[in-house]
Motif scaffolding. Structure first.
Motif, PDB file in Angstrom:
ATOM      1  N   SER A  65       0.808  -1.218   0.000  1.00 46.04           N
ATOM      2  CA  SER A  65       0.000   0.000   0.000  1.00 46.04           C
ATOM      3  C   SER A  65       0.846   1.274   0.000  1.00 46.04           C
ATOM      4  O   SER A  65       0.318   2.364  -0.241  1.00 46.04           O
ATOM      5  CB  SER A  65      -0.959   0.010   1.196  1.00 46.04           C
ATOM      6  N   HIS A  66       2.147   1.147   0.238  1.00 45.67           N
ATOM      7  CA  HIS A  66       3.016   2.319   0.132  1.00 45.67           C
ATOM      8  C   HIS A  66       3.355   2.646  -1.313  1.00 45.67           C
ATOM      9  O   HIS A  66       3.963   3.686  -1.595  1.00 45.67           O
ATOM     10  CB  HIS A  66       4.312   2.088   0.924  1.00 45.67           C
ATOM     11  N   LEU A  67       2.965   1.765  -2.225  1.00 53.11           N
ATOM     12  CA  LEU A  67       3.203   1.964  -3.655  1.00 53.11           C
ATOM     13  C   LEU A  67       1.910   2.370  -4.341  1.00 53.11           C
ATOM     14  O   LEU A  67       0.827   2.309  -3.763  1.00 53.11           O
ATOM     15  CB  LEU A  67       3.761   0.684  -4.284  1.00 53.11           C
ATOM     16  N   THR A  68       2.012   2.760  -5.589  1.00 55.26           N
ATOM     17  CA  THR A  68       0.867   3.195  -6.380  1.00 55.26           C
ATOM     18  C   THR A  68       0.662   2.249  -7.548  1.00 55.26           C
ATOM     19  O   THR A  68       1.635   1.775  -8.150  1.00 55.26           O
ATOM     20  CB  THR A  68       1.101   4.623  -6.932  1.00 55.26           C
ATOM     21  N   ILE A  69      -0.593   1.956  -7.883  1.00 57.64           N
ATOM     22  CA  ILE A  69      -0.865   1.197  -9.096  1.00 57.64           C
ATOM     23  C   ILE A  69      -0.385   2.024 -10.282  1.00 57.64           C
ATOM     24  O   ILE A  69      -0.747   3.196 -10.431  1.00 57.64           O
ATOM     25  CB  ILE A  69      -2.364   0.887  -9.224  1.00 57.64           C
ATOM     26  N   VAL A  70       0.442   1.447 -11.107  1.00 59.70           N
ATOM     27  CA  VAL A  70       1.104   2.207 -12.163  1.00 59.70           C
ATOM     28  C   VAL A  70       0.105   2.867 -13.111  1.00 59.70           C
ATOM     29  O   VAL A  70       0.299   4.014 -13.528  1.00 59.70           O
ATOM     30  CB  VAL A  70       2.095   1.310 -12.924  1.00 59.70           C
ATOM     31  N   ARG A  71      -0.974   2.181 -13.449  1.00 53.67           N
ATOM     32  CA  ARG A  71      -1.954   2.804 -14.343  1.00 53.67           C
ATOM     33  C   ARG A  71      -2.471   4.115 -13.761  1.00 53.67           C
ATOM     34  O   ARG A  71      -2.568   5.136 -14.443  1.00 53.67           O
ATOM     35  CB  ARG A  71      -3.123   1.859 -14.624  1.00 53.67           C
ATOM     36  N   GLU A  72      -2.810   4.088 -12.462  1.00 59.58           N
ATOM     37  CA  GLU A  72      -3.331   5.282 -11.814  1.00 59.58           C
ATOM     38  C   GLU A  72      -2.283   6.394 -11.808  1.00 59.58           C
ATOM     39  O   GLU A  72      -2.594   7.564 -12.067  1.00 59.58           O
ATOM     40  CB  GLU A  72      -3.767   4.961 -10.386  1.00 59.58           C
ATOM     41  N   GLY A  73      -1.040   6.030 -11.514  1.00 66.53           N
ATOM     42  CA  GLY A  73       0.012   7.031 -11.487  1.00 66.53           C
ATOM     43  C   GLY A  73       0.299   7.627 -12.852  1.00 66.53           C
ATOM     44  O   GLY A  73       0.483   8.846 -12.989  1.00 66.53           O
TER      45      GLY A  73
END
Length: 402
Positions: A118-126
């Motif tokens: 959860s400290h990372l971001t889904i790449v599509r969203e980013g």
């Protein structure tokens, strides 16, 4: 390892997910656990369990016995949960830093308990927000080379490899791919979903005999070429990242298939970003497209020279032939992914979230044309730079139309 073997399948709730985490002794006895359902996919529940005392957490992912995007009218095998956990573990043997750690599994409940990302971001969203993730393409290129080589005939004794082919037989989810990527978008099928403004372009696809012939060849490859253990659904929604870290998730579609498939799907989702971006942001995406392939091909070529099981590895031209085939396959699979993500059942937010209808339709037309050209012309495209040039040419064509 099964953890609560006597339990029968039941869908988890936030409360029962917390109870399960407590039963599995994943947290200290004094932990104060909270749960959030964070899944935004089409097939599963995903729960984030967090200890409010220290912020530590785990993910519990549960497969549903049907497609969440459709409902109970589309039943699905629960075996995919075991496939996913096994694929994460197998790929983790070769790319440990690029996949989440698996802590526990339960085949009866169809759950996988894994590292909290959860400290990372889904790449599509980013990417939609304009983020670039400087390590993304290098990490994914390495992930592809490591996992695809080390699960192939180049790296494994034939007996070991064929045993893995059996272990990762995944017919139900492969049938979804066969239908939704390689069949339905190219025919007037009820699962297709597109705006009326695309009707003319869609009918051109349905009536394009040359295109459908090439798609048939690609589908035949997908059905018959058990080259390596694929992720099977490697798009930008299947990757978590930050500026320093990349993790590939969700390999429930894993099976033994053509090496170019995983590469093509990831490239296609980057290409969608190229289509929706302008200027320097678009250049950043082109850099990721180029670097994904060059990182993969360079590392994979080095592995081929070390193969213990391919007697022809030192024959001049052989390894170049292998990489050329993978490249052309990747482009064809990328083209199929672009078309299906535009007019098939499962779309991508990159395109669908564009509020301006005129712009959205124009970019979807561009996506369809790009997919068509990658499929039909894949054998003539001789480099990743030529792919970037093609994207520019099509972008120019559609800017003139606009």
């Amino acid at each position: 390892m099964a953890v609560v073997a006597t339990k029968q399948y039941q869908s988890l709730t936030q409360e029962s997910a917390i109870s399960l985490a407590s039963e599995l002794s994943l947290f200290p006895d004094e932990a104060k656990l909270t749960c959030e359902e964070i899944g935004d996919g089409n097939l599963n529940y995903v729960f984030l369990i967090t200890d409010q005392m220290n912020g530590s957490g785990v993910i519990i992912k549960q497969a549903l016995p049907y497609a969440k995007v459709i409902g109970e009218s589309w039943p699905l095998t629960l075996k995919r949960a075991k496939i996913e956990a096994s694929a994460l573990k197998k790929h983790g043997e070769y790319a440990a830093d690029l996949v989440p750690k698996v802590y526990e599994t339960d085949e009866n409940l169809a759950i996988t308990v894994m590292e909290d990302l959860s400290h990372l971001t889904i790449v599509r969203e980013g990417l939609i927000k304009g983020e670039s993730y400087p390590k993304l393409s290098t990490d994914i290129g390495n992930y592809l080379a490591l996992t695809l080589y080390h699960t192939s005939d180049f790296a494994l004794h034939p007996f070991e490899k064929k045993a893995l082919v059996i272990e990762f037989s995944n017919p139900e989810l492969c049938k979804i791919t066969e239908d939704l990527i390689f069949t339905d978008p190219f025919f007037d099928h009820e699962t297709n979903d597109f705006e009326p403004a695309l009707q003319v372009e869609v009918e051109k696809i349905w009536n394009n005999k040359l295109l459908k012939l090439e798609v048939a060849k690609l589908k035949r490859s997908f059905l018959t070429e058990a080259e390596a253990l694929l992720h099977g659904d490697l798009h930008t929604g299947s990757v978590f990242a930050s500026e320093e870290e990349t993790k590939v998730i969700d390999p429930e579609f894993a099976f033994y298939g053509p090496i170019g498939f995983d590469i093509g799907l990831f490239l296609a989702n980057l290409i969608v970003q190229s289509i929706t971006r302008e200027g320097k942001q678009r250049d950043v995406i082109h850099g990721h497209i180029r670097n994904t392939w060059t990182t993969f091909s360079s590392k994979f070529a080095g592995f081929l020279e070390l193969s213990e099981f391919d007697s022809f590895k030192d024959i001049e031209g052989y390894n170049a032939f292998l990489l050329e085939k993978i490249f052309h396959d990747s482009l064809g699979f990328a083209g199929c992914e672009l078309i299906r993500r535009t007019i098939g059942l499962a779309h991508v937010k990159d395109l669908d979230s564009i509020e301006n209808e005129k712009k959205r339709i124009l970019l979807k037309k561009q996506t369809l044309k790009t997919g068509e050209r990658l499929i039909v012309s894949r054998q003539e495209i001789d480099s990743i730079d030529a792919v970037i040039e093609l994207l520019g040419e099509i972008k120019y064509e559609y800017s003139i139309i606009d």
